[in-house]
Design an enzyme around this catalytic site. Structure first.
Site, PDB file in Angstrom:
ATOM      1  N   VAL A 101       0.823  -1.222   0.000  1.00 12.62           N
ATOM      2  CA  VAL A 101       0.000   0.000   0.000  1.00 12.62           C
ATOM      3  C   VAL A 101       0.853   1.268   0.000  1.00 12.62           C
ATOM      4  O   VAL A 101       0.331   2.344  -0.216  1.00 12.62           O
ATOM      5  CB  VAL A 101      -0.985   0.079   1.205  1.00 12.62           C
ATOM      6  CG1 VAL A 101      -1.983  -1.050   1.172  1.00 12.62           C
ATOM      7  CG2 VAL A 101      -0.253   0.135   2.528  1.00 12.62           C
ATOM      8  N   LYS A 102       2.150   1.135   0.222  1.00 14.48           N
ATOM      9  CA  LYS A 102       2.999   2.318   0.328  1.00 14.48           C
ATOM     10  C   LYS A 102       3.449   2.800  -1.059  1.00 14.48           C
ATOM     11  O   LYS A 102       2.971   2.314  -2.067  1.00 14.48           O
ATOM     12  CB  LYS A 102       4.181   2.033   1.256  1.00 14.48           C
ATOM     13  CG  LYS A 102       3.768   1.463   2.627  1.00 14.48           C
ATOM     14  CD  LYS A 102       3.057   2.480   3.512  1.00 14.48           C
ATOM     15  CE  LYS A 102       2.288   1.861   4.665  1.00 14.48           C
ATOM     16  NZ  LYS A 102       3.082   1.290   5.737  1.00 14.48           N
TER      17      LYS A 102
END
Ligand SMILES: *Cc1c(COP(=O)(O)O)cnc(C)c1O
Length: 411
Positions: free
Chosen positions: A213-214
């Site tokens: 998700v980063k």
């Protein structure tokens, strides 16, 4: 040389990995990745090589990130939580010490202190940037000094991709003698005071996360950057059982070419070469990812200007990587509740989220003595915040749709 053992990766194994890379979830189910052919080829090349882990790709990933961030050393590990843990240990954090951080963060920013046996306290957030408030920190330090309860470590989280007031925090660190760890899990590719986040000008160590998700991903992965050789050496040891093969770090003479020593208690926090290959490959597109995120943030700012929502404020000197785009509902101007707006967006297929539930309100931290009302800014923020979709592949049309639905729900 005939090795003492070697792996048995065949074509079927490689195909199995490629299938996962082409799917929607490389870890923890569905996430939005940006894998291209080059990423997959990089992983396959490692699978076909002699080193799946503890090989040369990890070092290449570390060197590339250190160079990009203008830091002297980088130590890659299996995830940012592990990175925070060993960074705290390298800072000397232990039982009887305090770690301070923001309540507006992911659990790991505080848990890392608990792993070391330390006590946790929080510093409330700035009402505009939603980052740890450096002036609240200053007052809290003054009181703590009087009571003899100064923190040993401060985890300064670059919330949503934007650094805190690191210049002021570094001043306070010098005055009160604590170590600053910047949790820049959200801020790969961001900059502060004209230099890349990670250069560690205002922190002893900076931590990155490469969770999918980063900003960029290695499937799972983390890294600590530092300019201090002593910390880098310690971090390298802690990531691998506390052992060393370097005679200079040993107690007494080496016994022979096979010899290693465990000189302290460490962990197996290694990253694999497969993951490093993925991370390294993604790095080549980091600038593109961040510039698209900045474009989307600027677009949100324009499109949301007349809605009853409060937009993120910029921290002086910080250039965010825009990991998240958070808005706060001006609830007194909206007939629907925060929860109704959130559920309304989810109901029309907009995958909003909420970053973060204040850490001190988690049952685990309540058991340690924290309660509602302890950090009122973070709690007020929590009652109003919504993270809107933000990722490089989000199209202008999708973003328009998000704004339109938000407009409808906040009328
Ligand atoms: C994601 C995240 C972490 C933990 O990262 P992992 O790599 O999943 O361990 C730590 N701190 C913050 C602020 C994060 O967002």
């Amino acid at each position: 040389m005939i090795p003492y053992g070697r792996q048995n990766v065949d074509e079927a194994d490689i195909e199995a990995v490629v299938a996962v890379l082409q799917s929607d979830g490389v870890t923890q189910g569905a996430v939005i990745e940006n894998f291209e052919r080059a990423d997959i080829d990089a992983v396959v090349a490692v699978l076909q090589s002699d080193w799946l882990t503890q090989g040369p790709t990890i070092e290449r990933f570390e060197q590339a990130m250190a160079e990009r961030c203008q830091a002297d050393f980088a130590v890659a590990v299996c995830n940012a939580t592990a990175a925070l843990h060993i960074a705290c240990l390298a800072a000397g954090l232990g039982p009887g010490d305090y770690l301070w951080t923001t309540p507006n963060t992911f659990l790991a920013s505080a848990n890392c202190g608990r792993y070391c046996g330390a006590d946790i306290d929080f510093v409330d957030i700035d009402p505009l940037t939603w980052n740890l408030d450096a002036e609240v920190l200053a007052s809290k330090l003054e009181l703590a000094e009087r009571d003899g309860l100064l923190p040993k470590v401060l985890v300064a989280v670059a919330f949503a991709g934007q650094s805190c007031d690191m210049r002021r925090i570094a001043q306070l660190a010098q005055r009160y003698g604590f170590t600053v760890i910047e949790d820049a899990s959200h801020a790969v590719g961001a900059s502060y005071a004209g230099r890349p986040v990670g250069c560690s000008e205002f922190a002893a160590m900076t931590v990155f996360s490469f969770h999918p998700v980063k900003i960029i991903t290695s499937a799972e992965g983390g890294m600590v950057l530092t300019n201090r050789a002593d910390l880098a050496e310690r971090l390298q040891r802690l990531r691998c059982h506390g052992m060393t093969r370097d005679p200079a770090q040993m107690i007494g003479p080496t016994h022979g070419p096979w010899y290693y020593q465990q000189v302290e208690l460490g962990f197996n926090y290694r990253i694999t070469d497969l993951q490093a290959a993925l991370g390294l490959s993604q790095m080549s597109r980091l600038d593109d990812f961040v510039s698209r995120r900045r474009e989307l943030a600027a677009r949100y700012e324009r499109l949301l200007a007349y809605l009853p929502v409060t937009l993120p404020s910029a921290q002086a000197e910080a250039d965010s990587a825009w990991h998240l785009y958070v808005i706060r509902l001006q609830t007194e101007r909206i007939s629907r509740s925060h929860r109704e707006v959130f559920e309304g967006l989810r109901a029309v297929g907009i995958g909003v989220n909420l970053h973060y539930i204040p850490v001190h309100l988690q049952p685990y931290y309540r058991d340690l003595g924290f309660a509602e009302g302890d950090f009122p800014e973070a709690e007020r923020y929590y009652a109003e915040a919504i993270s809107l979709p933000m990722f490089p592949l989000l199209s202008d049309e999708q973003q328009d749709h998000v704004v339109e639905q938000l407009r409808r729900l906040t009328e």
